[in-house]
Design an enzyme around this catalytic site. Structure first.
Site, mmCIF file in Angstrom:
data_model
loop_
_atom_site.group_PDB
_atom_site.id
_atom_site.type_symbol
_atom_site.label_atom_id
_atom_site.label_comp_id
_atom_site.label_asym_id
_atom_site.label_seq_id
_atom_site.Cartn_x
_atom_site.Cartn_y
_atom_site.Cartn_z
ATOM 1 N N SER A 121 0.819 -1.201 0.000
ATOM 2 C CA SER A 121 0.000 0.000 0.000
ATOM 3 C C SER A 121 0.865 1.267 0.000
ATOM 4 O O SER A 121 1.681 1.453 -0.893
ATOM 5 C CB SER A 121 -0.942 -0.042 1.209
ATOM 6 O OG SER A 121 -1.921 0.963 1.137
ATOM 7 N N HIS A 144 -2.742 -1.052 -4.757
ATOM 8 C CA HIS A 144 -4.201 -0.951 -4.861
ATOM 9 C C HIS A 144 -4.621 0.507 -4.748
ATOM 10 O O HIS A 144 -3.847 1.356 -4.288
ATOM 11 C CB HIS A 144 -4.882 -1.799 -3.777
ATOM 12 C CG HIS A 144 -4.586 -1.338 -2.383
ATOM 13 N ND1 HIS A 144 -5.172 -0.231 -1.807
ATOM 14 C CD2 HIS A 144 -3.753 -1.839 -1.436
ATOM 15 C CE1 HIS A 144 -4.720 -0.080 -0.583
ATOM 16 N NE2 HIS A 144 -3.844 -1.037 -0.333
#
Length: 243
Positions: A121, A144
């Site tokens: 992330s 993501h």
């Protein structure tokens, strides 16, 4: 009635904690930048990156307000010649992660990052913010889209803000690595790779092949390369003085 002439024993002074204990409790490290130990400083980013909201005590966290003064101290310490950043993080607060990444990228001293375990992330921008990045072969990086938690106002401005923040992450990653914006967004919005989620889990070798990370390796390779960067910097400075 009998009176005793003896005074009560004085209270023992509170035991003073050693600096090492203080550093472990406050920063999770055994030392802060010090000249007498080494010319390299090791900075660890472990667990979840904590930003403006305090996370529950059972969470393993790295507080960004602890990292910022350490980076400033390492930059100011003339005896420290290089900084090694070790990551094993699940991500966390987006603004805090970007702040850490921007600080690492703006350091004048040679920096090398190593992803051990995971750099997921918002850990991705931190991993690529150094002069050179390594990733262990067994490590992974999850790419993501940005998410928001808590109360979200369902208006167009909210989604525009998320999109702008996401573009900040994309621009930083692509400008500090060899991956293209198109490929990074393709990995970010890929479906079917993550269970009930959008994004991609990238392994160590794939991260290098995509141009996200510079090379495969661990602590040994990172220290070797960091010492090489330090030697090159010294040579450039010496050469500049002799001309």
């Amino acid at each position: 009635m009998n009176f005793s002439s003896e005074l009560p024993p004085p209270e023992a002074p509170a035991e003073k904690k050693s600096p090492v204990v203080e550093y472990i409790q406050q920063l999770g490290q055994t030392s802060v930048p010090a000249a007498e130990v080494s010319n390299l400083y090791c900075l660890t980013i472990i667990g979840q990156i904590e930003g403006h909201i305090v996370l529950p005590p059972q969470n393993k966290t790295t507080k960004y307000e602890h990292l910022i003064p350490q980076l400033v101290a390492a930059e100011q310490n003339k005896q420290i010649e290089g900084i090694l950043i070790i990551l094993n993080t699940v991500g966390g607060d987006v603004e805090a992660g970007l702040a850490i990444a921007e600080m690492i990228a703006s350091l004048t001293k040679p920096t090398v990052t190593v992803v051990i375990g995971g750099g997921h992330s918002i850990g991705v921008p931190i991993a690529v913010s150094s002069d050179y990045s390594f990733i262990a072969e067994s490590a992974t990086m999850t790419i993501h889209p940005i998410r928001m938690t808590g109360l979200v106002i369902g208006v167009p401005q909210t989604f525009e803000y998320i999109e702008k923040m996401q573009e900040r992450v994309v621009r930083f990653v692509t400008s500090h690595s060899r991956i293209s914006s198109e490929l990074f967004k393709e990995l970010m919005f890929k479906t079917g790779d993550l269970n009930r989620d959008i994004g991609t889990a990238v392994g160590g070798a794939d991260a290098v092949n995509y141009g996200l990370i510079d090379g495969l390796g661990g602590i040994g390779e990172a220290l070797t390369y960091l010492n090489r960067l330090i030697s090159e910097r010294k040579g450039a400075q010496t050469g500049g003085l002799t001309q």
